[in-house]
Design an enzyme around this catalytic site. Structure first.
Site, PDB file in Angstrom:
ATOM      1  N   LYS C  78     -32.698  38.058 -50.747  1.00 29.22           N
ATOM      2  CA  LYS C  78     -33.283  38.585 -52.010  1.00 29.22           C
ATOM      3  C   LYS C  78     -33.825  39.976 -52.414  1.00 29.22           C
ATOM      4  CE  LYS C  78     -37.236  37.223 -54.909  1.00 29.22           C
ATOM      5  NZ  LYS C  78     -38.525  36.520 -55.123  1.00 29.22           N
ATOM      6  N   SER C 153     -39.341  33.290 -59.149  1.00 30.31           N
ATOM      7  CA  SER C 153     -38.613  34.384 -59.318  1.00 30.31           C
ATOM      8  C   SER C 153     -37.611  34.194 -58.445  1.00 30.31           C
ATOM      9  CB  SER C 153     -39.059  35.266 -59.133  1.00 30.31           C
ATOM     10  OG  SER C 153     -39.822  35.683 -57.291  1.00 30.31           O
ATOM     11  N   SER C 177     -42.458  31.026 -55.978  1.00 30.73           N
ATOM     12  CA  SER C 177     -41.267  31.775 -56.200  1.00 30.73           C
ATOM     13  C   SER C 177     -40.005  31.331 -55.259  1.00 30.73           C
ATOM     14  CB  SER C 177     -41.097  33.117 -56.752  1.00 30.73           C
ATOM     15  OG  SER C 177     -42.052  34.106 -57.637  1.00 30.73           O
TER      16      SER C 177
END
Ligand SMILES: [Zn+2]
Lengths: 483, 97, 483
Positions: C78, C153, C177
């Protein structure tokens, strides 16, 4: 007019070894700009702070030295304000509210007023440990510089903020208090007060009938006294003229010797404090406290009292105490069997004076000879082998030049032939001899001086020289008496 | 809502973000509505004797003796034109006409 | 739907020589070429040649028998996790050109375990969002239905798994997330116990809530990845002083070893298709002999606002550092410092981020701090205590999200509807406990995820239950697209 003074003293723990939350150097002065930085002290995204044990121990030692109430757990908080030298735009500090807990929740310090020789007590409101910001430079004036030029080498250096109660009675006492606090921290081994920019003082001052004014940016102990004198004078004048002293923040202009209102907008006074989520509370364990107590065991007051008990005059005692290496050498030399009176004079007056005269720092341990050297010298004086003056005049200067040298290498040769020196002088100084014999007693001093000069740097006790001269001069009188 | 907007404007100042007046209007609407919703936590603990919880495990943090030094040069992430000749960071400070 | 090799199967195949790491790397690169234009899972991709060179090295290591646990496995990271060899933008214009001068601890551990980092995945800006639409680099689309969001996210990290653009991925979970995207893409994600995985190098959003965690196409893969990244890190003061967990060789959970419970408050708000799939799975577990109890967690009703207040307050603080100084923007002219800061922040941040910073400042500001921030931390204690109490008795089961993956643009118009997507997931972040999200089944061709929560450091229990559930659903190694 009577004034109320409270001080905020910021002192770097320059001797902590590392910064507060990373392993960059706490002594940043030796690095070119931005070469003593890492992700943590630059506040780069994702870098995390880890508190240094040494910095925390030193801060706790300071809390001990200031007789503080110490919390069970220490909690770091974030204080937010935007400024170019603050890389995260928050400072990690220890705010006592909103869940925070500083290293000291209140205590007091007793400092020696060396004008009145009284111990004066001043309340300590709190002591907290925080990060120093970086340093900002400007191209020319702060008001017209296109850029703020930031060096982050200082960013993250452990900084102790010591806040006193408004108990300080005069600018002079404010200065003595700051000096005493710095000395205390020097004894703890937390800081070297002589480093450039290692401490800064903000003072809150008010006179009767006026609001409190904060004077910022005072960089020396001498300036603490000057700035406060100036500010009290300014406020008194306003009140006497029927004006009102408004609450404000002023800035000490050391070059001009005046306080000035800030020319730029002050930060907003809202800091959005909350406990730093990256730093769990630190338990003040028994071990940590024991280590802090050990570190704090050498306080200027305790050492002063020890020295005084040895019969040393207070002025000399304070002179010794005010230079930690002097105090260390002195006490050790006494323990090794040196005479305290002789040592006190040697350490507190003459050797220290010798260093000062040479522009050397008497608080720098490397300037001092080992205690055993001092003991040896004191013993030579006590046994009468050498006079104090010959040690002072002939040995101390050479030690100051080279503190590590062996005693016997600097010990002056002793005059073994006083009689021949005396004869030489009597032969040469015919007029002085005649004067003396005709009753001008003063001529004797001149003759003693002449004999001492003739010794040319070798050790000679002036009392011995005087005695021998007298004997010879008296013997010169006798035949006349008979005749 | 007027009051809510004043509080949002105050928070905007603290946040140091520039908004156009249209943006500010929109922000006031959205933020006030969210703030109103979030205020329900205040109600939830009113009168309750609960200590705040800042660190979920309430464990003490460790202290470090040493941690491996990781000094980095600024040039490793900052464009060179942001440094002056001596290696200091140039941060815009004053308008120069 | 198609089936792809899990990372565990890959390593097996590499080891016994039935598959060549280079061949596999080419296959993944091809998938990326086929899908990426539509899905937008990556912000930065490693050059194919660089991936192949590393795959060749992996091949060599297998040949020599010197392979490490993730040798030759392609991992996506990420983009809020720092990598010194690739930009790390957190999907923000603010960090468009930022290449960290250091690696996150988890990245160091990945590389040391032989993993190949394929690229940095797309996400909501600074992880603020639940749909992966708030990215400065465009929204991520769900490979199962390109009109829908993959959740956020960590949407990019989930999407690349779902189309075969990586073998494993790292996400971060502040309030769901990892688990929302896992649920929306039929993949597996674990939000570890707070402190199990180092946050060093994770660009912070809500520090006290978030953890980096593994995402994968199977429970065993997620366990394997967690084993590599978990364990104490001296650079993160909030990381727990424990060894890396042993998770990759566990047996499925047998009935009678633990019971499950479903808090009423964590299922009753779910929309019909979600509830149906969820209860269907619970029914299967029951028929296998597992005890499924009804429970109640009334504290959950205030979890969502409490979570948002804490996250936003911490975010406002964390994001203060982006001021145009150390993270310069070329589109903002030099000028007055304060204006420059406000302008840089106005241009660098997206709308949602700005709104959350303002709200966070609001929650911490004087006059509001007590009823927002402090009150939220009190609710947090209530929630944590209630969850820990319940988790001692049973594994807490619920849908991972109350709704099916929404269409693009459907949820982000109303912030309160957007926040409500996290209603089941924030509980684990407030309570610090581990939570696993994995596929429960499908509804109208869209994945539905289930969430299991255990006690502190109960990752092993979650993994074992996950293995059991995976056997029941058969949803291991599934991916979108035609096989
Ligand atoms: Zn550093």
């Amino acid at each position: 007019m009577k004034a109320k003074i409270g001080l905020e003293i910021h002192v770097q723990l320059s001797e902590a070894g590392s910064k507060l939350f990373c392993d960059c150097d706490s002594e940043y002065r030796k690095y070119p700009p931005n070469r003593n930085v890492c992700p943590v002290c630059l506040g780069l995204p994702g870098a995390l702070p880890v508190p240094s044990k040494r910095a925390l121990t030193l801060a706790l030692a300071a809390a001990k030295a200031f007789n503080c109430k110490i919390p069970e757990r220490i909690v770091f908080t974030r204080k937010h304000y935007f400024y170019p030298d603050l890389p995260k735009n928050y400072q990690i500090t220890q705010f006592e509210k909103v869940g925070g807990a500083p290293v000291c929740l209140g205590g007091y310090v007793e400092f020696l007023n060396t004008d009145t020789w009284e111990w004066v007590r001043v309340g300590i409101r709190r002591v907290n440990l925080e990060e120093d910001p970086g340093r900002t430079y400007y191209e020319g004036d702060i008001l017209t510089s296109r850029y703020a030029l930031v060096d982050f080498n200082r960013s993250g250096v452990p900084l102790l903020e010591i806040v006193t109660e408004p108990d300080v009675r005069s600018p002079r006492e404010a200065r003595l208090l700051v000096e005493y606090i710095l000395l205390t921290l020097e004894y703890i081994g937390a800081t070297n007060p002589r480093l450039e920019g290692v401490f800064r003082v903000d003072a809150n001052v008010s006179v009767e009938g006026g609001e409190r004014v904060e004077v910022k940016n005072i960089g020396s102990t001498l300036d603490v006294e000057k700035a406060l004198k100036y500010e009290i004078g300014r406020q008194t004048m306003i009140v006497e003229r029927g004006g009102k002293v408004e609450r404000e923040t002023r800035h000490w202009d050391a070059a001009r010797g005046v306080t000035k209102p800030l020319r730029y907008k002050e930060e907003e006074a809202e800091y959005l404090y909350f406990p730093d989520p990256d730093l769990p509370p630190v338990r003040v364990t028994e071990d940590l406290l024991a280590e802090a107590s050990k570190t704090a065991s050498r306080s200027p007051k305790a050492i002063f009292e020890t020295v005084r008990k040895l019969g040393v005059k207070r002025e000399i005692a304070w002179s010794i105490v005010s230079s930690p290496p002097a105090a260390d050498r002195f006490l050790e030399a006494v323990r090794l069997g040196g005479d305290p009176q002789v040592l006190a004079r040697m350490v507190g007056v003459d050797y220290k004076g010798e260093l000062r005269e040479r522009g050397l720092d008497p608080n720098d341990p490397s300037r001092w000879p080992p205690a055993k050297t001092l003991t040896e010298l004191a013993k030579l004086v006590s046994t009468g082998e050498y006079t104090y003056d010959s040690i002072k005049g002939l040995v101390l200067p050479r030690l100051a030049e080279n503190p590590g040298v062996e005693v016997k290498a600097v010990l002056p040769e002793k005059v073994s032939d006083i009689d021949s020196l005396v004869e030489e002088v009597l032969k040469r100084e015919v007029k002085a001899v005649r004067d003396y014999l005709s009753g001008k007693k003063k001529a004797l001093n001149y003759l003693v001086g002449a004999v001492m000069r003739a010794a040319r740097g070798r050790a000679l006790d002036p009392r011995e020289a005087r005695k021998r001269l007298m004997e010879r001069l008296e013997s010169m009188k006798e035949p006349q008496g008979e005749g | 809502m007027e009051d809510g907007c004043r509080a949002v404007r105050r928070a905007v100042e603290l946040a140091r973000i520039a908004f156009t007046s249209e943006e500010l209007e929109r922000l006031c609407k959205e933020a006030s509505r969210i703030a109103e919703y979030l205020a329900s936590v205040g109600e939830a603990v009113k009168g309750l004797d609960v200590e705040p919880l800042y660190h979920v495990w309430e464990e003490e943090g460790g202290l470090r003796d040493r941690i491996e030094d990781r000094r980095v040069p600024l040039e490793s992430f900052l464009p060179p034109e942001r440094l002056d000749g001596e290696g200091r960071v140039k941060v815009p400070w004053r308008e120069v006409k | 739907m198609r089936k792809l090799k899990t990372a565990y199967e890959l390593v097996e195949a590499y080891r016994n020589g039935s598959l060549d790491p280079v061949e596999h790397a080419w296959r993944v690169i091809e998938e990326i070429g086929r899908w990426e234009g539509r899905v937008n899972a990556y912000i930065t991709l490693e050059a194919p040649e660089a991936i192949i060179i590393q795959a060749e090295e992996a091949r060599e290591r297998y040949r020599r028998g010197e392979h490490r646990p993730l040798e030759g496995v392609l991992v996506a990271v990420k983009d809020n996790i720092s990598t010194s060899f690739m930009p790390t933008t957190a999907a923000s214009r603010m960090l468009e050109k930022y290449i960290p001068p250091f690696n996150a601890t988890v990245v160091e551990r990945l590389v040391r375990a032989g993993a190949i980092v394929v690229g940095k995945t797309n996400m909501d800006e600074f992880a603020m969002g639940s749909t992966s639409e708030f990215s400065a680099f465009g929204p991520v689309r769900n490979p199962w239905d390109l009109e829908r969001v993959p959740g956020g996210s960590s949407g990019g990290s989930a999407a690349c798994l779902a189309y075969g653009g990586c073998d494993l991925s790292l996400g971060s979970d502040t309030g769901g997330s990892i688990r929302l995207p896992a649920a929306y893409t039929a993949t597996v994600g674990i939000k570890p116990t707070y402190g199990l995985v180092s946050r060093y190098g994770l660009i912070p959003y809500g520090n006290s809530l978030e953890q980096i965690g593994p995402m994968a196409r199977s429970v065993k893969d997620a366990a394997l990845l967690l084993e590599v990244i978990g364990g104490w890190d001296p650079r993160d003061s909030t990381s727990l002083r424990i060894d890396p967990p042993k998770l990759s060789n566990l047996e499925p959970l047998e009935p009678g070893e633990a019971s499950l419970c479903v808090p009423r408050e964590m299922v009753e708000g779910s929309e019909e298709p979600v509830a149906k799939v969820f209860w269907n799975l619970m029914g299967k577990l029951e028929s296998e002999g597992f005890e499924v109890l009804e429970a109640s967690l009334p504290e959950v009703s205030k979890a969502l606002p409490a979570y948002y207040i804490i996250a936003l307050a911490e975010a406002a603080s964390n994001l203060a550092r982006y001021d145009g100084g150390l993270y310069p923007r070329e589109d903002v002219e030099a000028g007055d410092y304060w204006r420059h800061v406000a302008e840089a922040r106005a241009r660098g941040f997206g709308w949602e981020v700005k709104k959350r910073i303002v709200l966070g400042s609001y929650a911490l500001s004087e006059g509001y701090r007590d009823e927002y921030y402090i009150a939220a931390t009190k609710v947090r204690r209530l929630v944590r205590d209630a969850v820990l109490r319940l988790a001692r008795k049973c594994i807490i089961a619920s849908p991972a999200a109350p709704i099916l993956p929404p269409r693009l643009g459907e949820r982000i118009t109303d912030p309160l509807l957007l926040y409500a997507m996290d209603v089941y997931t924030v509980v684990a972040n407030l309570a610090g406990v581990p939570a696993l999200a994995m596929p429960a089944g499908f509804s109208q061709g869209l994945p539905v995820g289930v969430q299991f929560m255990a006690y502190r450091l109960g990752e092993d229990l979650l993994v074992r239950l996950g293995l059991t559930v995976e056997e029941m659903t058969g949803l291991r190694g599934v991916a979108a697209g035609e096989g």
